[in-house]
Motif scaffolding. Structure first.
Motif, PDB file in Angstrom:
ATOM      1  N   LEU A 142      19.472  45.702 -28.961  1.00  0.00           N
ATOM      2  CA  LEU A 142      20.395  46.785 -28.986  1.00  0.00           C
ATOM      3  C   LEU A 142      21.886  46.319 -29.886  1.00  0.00           C
ATOM      4  CD1 LEU A 142      20.671  48.170 -25.432  1.00  0.00           C
ATOM      5  CD2 LEU A 142      19.510  49.152 -27.315  1.00  0.00           C
ATOM      6  N   PRO A 143      22.392  46.980 -30.751  1.00  0.00           N
ATOM      7  CA  PRO A 143      23.552  46.229 -31.426  1.00  0.00           C
ATOM      8  C   PRO A 143      24.753  46.388 -30.585  1.00  0.00           C
ATOM      9  CG  PRO A 143      23.192  48.729 -32.282  1.00  0.00           C
ATOM     10  CD  PRO A 143      21.835  48.121 -31.462  1.00  0.00           C
ATOM     11  N   ALA A 144      25.470  45.489 -30.802  1.00  0.00           N
ATOM     12  CA  ALA A 144      26.646  45.157 -30.012  1.00  0.00           C
ATOM     13  C   ALA A 144      27.661  46.398 -29.756  1.00  0.00           C
ATOM     14  CB  ALA A 144      27.655  43.759 -30.423  1.00  0.00           C
ATOM     15  N   ASP A 145      27.852  47.172 -31.117  1.00  0.00           N
ATOM     16  CA  ASP A 145      28.768  48.326 -30.877  1.00  0.00           C
ATOM     17  C   ASP A 145      28.055  49.596 -30.486  1.00  0.00           C
ATOM     18  OD1 ASP A 145      27.037  48.360 -33.238  1.00  0.00           O
ATOM     19  OD2 ASP A 145      28.597  48.457 -34.704  1.00  0.00           O
ATOM     20  N   LEU A 146      26.931  49.488 -29.911  1.00  0.00           N
ATOM     21  CA  LEU A 146      26.331  50.705 -29.406  1.00  0.00           C
ATOM     22  C   LEU A 146      26.774  50.903 -28.127  1.00  0.00           C
ATOM     23  CD1 LEU A 146      23.909  52.700 -30.020  1.00  0.00           C
ATOM     24  CD2 LEU A 146      22.617  51.358 -28.337  1.00  0.00           C
ATOM     25  N   ASP A 147      26.993  52.520 -27.857  1.00  0.00           N
ATOM     26  CA  ASP A 147      27.541  52.664 -26.584  1.00  0.00           C
ATOM     27  C   ASP A 147      26.512  53.862 -25.914  1.00  0.00           C
ATOM     28  OD1 ASP A 147      28.958  52.720 -24.323  1.00  0.00           O
ATOM     29  OD2 ASP A 147      30.368  54.519 -25.146  1.00  0.00           O
ATOM     30  N   SER A 148      26.232  53.837 -24.787  1.00  0.00           N
ATOM     31  CA  SER A 148      25.372  54.870 -23.864  1.00  0.00           C
ATOM     32  C   SER A 148      25.774  54.716 -22.286  1.00  0.00           C
ATOM     33  CB  SER A 148      23.931  54.477 -23.999  1.00  0.00           C
ATOM     34  OG  SER A 148      23.835  53.289 -23.261  1.00  0.00           O
ATOM     35  N   GLU A 149      25.289  55.863 -21.922  1.00  0.00           N
ATOM     36  CA  GLU A 149      25.756  55.930 -20.282  1.00  0.00           C
ATOM     37  C   GLU A 149      25.060  54.830 -19.720  1.00  0.00           C
ATOM     38  OE1 GLU A 149      27.177  56.667 -16.736  1.00  0.00           O
ATOM     39  OE2 GLU A 149      27.568  57.769 -18.662  1.00  0.00           O
ATOM     40  N   LEU A 150      23.834  54.345 -19.944  1.00  0.00           N
ATOM     41  CA  LEU A 150      23.185  53.138 -19.263  1.00  0.00           C
ATOM     42  C   LEU A 150      24.050  51.910 -19.679  1.00  0.00           C
ATOM     43  CD1 LEU A 150      20.879  51.673 -17.638  1.00  0.00           C
ATOM     44  CD2 LEU A 150      19.788  51.549 -20.079  1.00  0.00           C
ATOM     45  N   LEU A 151      24.505  51.714 -20.988  1.00  0.00           N
ATOM     46  CA  LEU A 151      25.189  50.474 -21.085  1.00  0.00           C
ATOM     47  C   LEU A 151      26.892  50.338 -20.245  1.00  0.00           C
ATOM     48  CD1 LEU A 151      24.566  50.202 -24.861  1.00  0.00           C
ATOM     49  CD2 LEU A 151      23.685  48.831 -22.835  1.00  0.00           C
ATOM     50  N   ARG A 152      27.232  51.901 -20.237  1.00  0.00           N
ATOM     51  CA  ARG A 152      28.419  51.761 -19.190  1.00  0.00           C
ATOM     52  C   ARG A 152      28.038  51.494 -17.923  1.00  0.00           C
ATOM     53  NH1 ARG A 152      29.335  55.908 -23.087  1.00  0.00           N
ATOM     54  NH2 ARG A 152      28.382  57.548 -21.848  1.00  0.00           N
ATOM     55  N   THR A 153      26.813  51.766 -17.370  1.00  0.00           N
ATOM     56  CA  THR A 153      26.484  51.274 -16.004  1.00  0.00           C
ATOM     57  C   THR A 153      26.148  49.682 -16.202  1.00  0.00           C
ATOM     58  OG1 THR A 153      25.316  53.313 -15.633  1.00  0.00           O
ATOM     59  CG2 THR A 153      24.514  51.363 -14.362  1.00  0.00           C
ATOM     60  N   VAL A 154      25.790  49.277 -17.205  1.00  0.00           N
ATOM     61  CA  VAL A 154      25.497  47.690 -17.251  1.00  0.00           C
ATOM     62  C   VAL A 154      26.938  46.911 -16.958  1.00  0.00           C
ATOM     63  CG1 VAL A 154      24.710  45.882 -18.632  1.00  0.00           C
ATOM     64  CG2 VAL A 154      23.392  47.746 -18.197  1.00  0.00           C
ATOM     65  N   ARG A 155      27.883  47.582 -17.869  1.00  0.00           N
ATOM     66  CA  ARG A 155      29.163  47.008 -17.654  1.00  0.00           C
ATOM     67  C   ARG A 155      29.628  46.979 -16.168  1.00  0.00           C
ATOM     68  NH1 ARG A 155      29.582  49.309 -22.886  1.00  0.00           N
ATOM     69  NH2 ARG A 155      30.661  51.153 -22.298  1.00  0.00           N
ATOM     70  N   TRP A 156      29.549  48.123 -15.757  1.00  0.00           N
ATOM     71  CA  TRP A 156      29.903  48.436 -14.285  1.00  0.00           C
ATOM     72  C   TRP A 156      29.279  47.218 -13.391  1.00  0.00           C
ATOM     73  CZ3 TRP A 156      26.658  50.321 -10.361  1.00  0.00           C
ATOM     74  CH2 TRP A 156      27.059  50.663  -9.065  1.00  0.00           C
ATOM     75  N   LEU A 157      27.783  47.150 -13.694  1.00  0.00           N
ATOM     76  CA  LEU A 157      27.150  46.275 -12.898  1.00  0.00           C
ATOM     77  C   LEU A 157      27.242  44.724 -13.136  1.00  0.00           C
ATOM     78  CD1 LEU A 157      24.998  46.488 -10.720  1.00  0.00           C
ATOM     79  CD2 LEU A 157      23.330  46.495 -12.949  1.00  0.00           C
ATOM     80  N   GLY A 158      28.209  44.514 -14.243  1.00  0.00           N
ATOM     81  CA  GLY A 158      28.196  43.226 -14.606  1.00  0.00           C
ATOM     82  C   GLY A 158      28.516  42.156 -13.702  1.00  0.00           C
ATOM     83  N   PRO A 159      29.909  42.361 -12.997  1.00  0.00           N
ATOM     84  CA  PRO A 159      30.038  41.210 -12.045  1.00  0.00           C
ATOM     85  C   PRO A 159      29.254  40.918 -10.642  1.00  0.00           C
ATOM     86  CG  PRO A 159      31.974  42.685 -12.452  1.00  0.00           C
ATOM     87  CD  PRO A 159      30.796  43.329 -13.197  1.00  0.00           C
ATOM     88  N   ASP A 160      28.554  41.989 -10.410  1.00  0.00           N
ATOM     89  CA  ASP A 160      27.355  41.911  -9.603  1.00  0.00           C
ATOM     90  C   ASP A 160      26.259  41.165  -9.811  1.00  0.00           C
ATOM     91  OD1 ASP A 160      28.800  43.073  -7.576  1.00  0.00           O
ATOM     92  OD2 ASP A 160      27.826  45.099  -7.837  1.00  0.00           O
ATOM     93  N   ARG A 161      25.852  41.418 -11.259  1.00  0.00           N
ATOM     94  CA  ARG A 161      24.762  40.717 -11.859  1.00  0.00           C
ATOM     95  C   ARG A 161      25.187  39.204 -11.988  1.00  0.00           C
ATOM     96  NH1 ARG A 161      22.209  43.152 -17.101  1.00  0.00           N
ATOM     97  NH2 ARG A 161      24.323  42.633 -18.000  1.00  0.00           N
TER      98      ARG A 161
END
Length: 432
Positions: A142-161
């Protein structure tokens, strides 16, 4: 004898791409076994008798990850976001020690992991074993500048991960949902679809089985009409409970000189589809298909953008009508649209007429590369640049271009070779 352990998520879309590399590794003289947190022994037995290490309890998961309730739940963005958190992060700690025990007992030289099964990455690192991230999706590219609902979820999940890995004194790199290996990360595609990969990711081509995949189902081949183009539709092994969507597609092909095959799961046992199973020659609805064999006879493939389905369609040179429902399905559709190898259309909101128009475009040899059936992939943004060949060619020409690159790279054989090299210690300890 080198020993290779595959750790997989127990779903067909995750297990199927591992079968081919496992078959090649065993043919090369390696001992190969599998671990999954649920019983996948039936398919492993049918694919050549691979040993399963781990639980033999078959889980009833219909209310969790398939069937009517799942199809309804994924439409709730908040439910979907928390379901992803449970699968990726919350369930991992309960699996780490059991996987570590298996690693100590079976003593593999290399662990090949599904990059969504974080517990297997953690266990391999704690046991000091080299591990390979073999992705069933396009997450690693995935390119770094791609955005999607899943990638927003991944950012939300980042600290827990990050906290999950820190709990074991570890750090990890990710792209999308996938954990990336410092030893070897493999993506089952080619540059013709995804372009130049990020550093540390190797494109090996499609991972198809070298024999029986183990999930082949019986099929009424005698009902196929060789005089009519075949349209095949599958929404995967989890999202199939979409009777309204299947119904609209049936209506869209009514009266057209085509034949339609539907893979509908348990819907085949209901009266929710407008299909006369005994007498309708145009529409064939079955529980599950031998997909690879069927794709080789298919003119257009309607699917949900599942990574395995997209990989197999491109390997067979079949244009696609894509209707992603959730998660990385939108990423697959984005890559296919960018390569002008298919059309995206939300089948839940489209009319039967719009579906018919899209199918007509895909069936015509002169189909233009521009996607006129639908706008940009829903909820996703990225640069508008396209490969010049893709921008100028027809959809069928672009599918043929990608398929040619897929035929040139046997992903199963290539993955097996790289895994074997790592097991032999002939690869660098960490990827650059």
């Amino acid at each position: 004898m080198k020993r290779i352990l595959f750790c997989v998520v127990p779903e067909k879309g995750h297990l199927n791409p591992c079968i081919g590399p496992a078959q090649h590794l065993r043919a090369a003289g390696c001992a190969v076994a599998f671990y999954a947190p649920a019983d996948i022994s039936d398919q492993l037995d049918a694919a050549g008798g691979f040993e399963l290490l781990g639980p033999r309890t078959k889980l009833e998961r219909h209310d969790i990850s398939r069937g009517a309730s799942f199809a309804a739940n994924i439409q709730d963005a908040d439910w979907l976001r928390h379901w992803i958190r449970v699968l990726l992060v919350e369930q991992a700690p309960a699996l780490v020690n059991s996987i570590r025990a298996i690693l100590r007992e079976w003593r593999p030289d290399v662990v090949v992991i599904d990059p969504l099964l974080y517990a297997s990455s953690i266990a391999a690192q704690l046991e000091g074993l080299p591990w390979v991230a073999l992705s069933n999706s396009l997450n690693p590219v995935l390119p770094a500048d791609l955005d999607s609902e899943l990638l927003r979820t991944v950012r939300w999940l980042g600290p827990d991960r990050e906290q999950l890995f820190a709990r074991y004194g570890l750090q990890a790199r990710f792209n999308g949902c996938d954990v990336l290996s410092p030893y070897l990360t493999l993506a089952l595609t080619t540059e013709a679809l995804v372009g130049t990969p990020p550093a540390g990711v190797q494109l090996v081509g499609p991972a198809l089985p070298a024999g029986a995949r183990g999930d082949e189902a019986s099929f009424p081949w005698e009902r196929l009409d060789p005089e009519r183009p075949l349209i095949y539709m599958s929404l995967g092994s989890q999202l199939y409970y979409q009777p309204e969507v299947f119904g609209k597609v049936i209506e869209a092909v009514r009266g057209k000189p085509v034949q339609l095959v539907l893979s509908v799961g348990e819907l085949v046992d209901t009266d929710l589809l407008p299909v006369d199973h005994a007498h309708n020659a145009q529409v064939i609805a079955v529980r599950y298909t031998p997909q690879l064999a069927l794709l080789r006879r298919t003119a257009v493939f309607i699917n949900h953008g599942g990574a395995n389905s997209v990989m197999e369609a491109l390997a067979c040179g079949v244009p696609m009508l894509l209707s992603p429902f959730c998660n990385d399905q939108f990423h697959s559709a984005w890559f296919v649209e960018r390569a002008r190898a298919g059309i995206q259309l939300d089948l839940r909101s489209a009319t039967a007429g719009q579906i018919a128009d899209a199918l007509d475009k895909l069936l015509r040899p002169e189909t233009a590369g521009a996607n006129t059936a639908a706008g940009p992939t829903s909820g996703m943004t990225a640069p508008a640049s396209l490969d010049a060949n893709a921008a100028q060619g027809s959809i069928r020409a672009n599918v043929a271009r990608v398929a040619a690159s897929y035929r040139q790279q046997d992903g199963s054989a290539q993955a097996a070779r790289l895994i074997s090299e790592l097991a032999s210690g002939s690869r660098p300890e960490t990827a650059s």
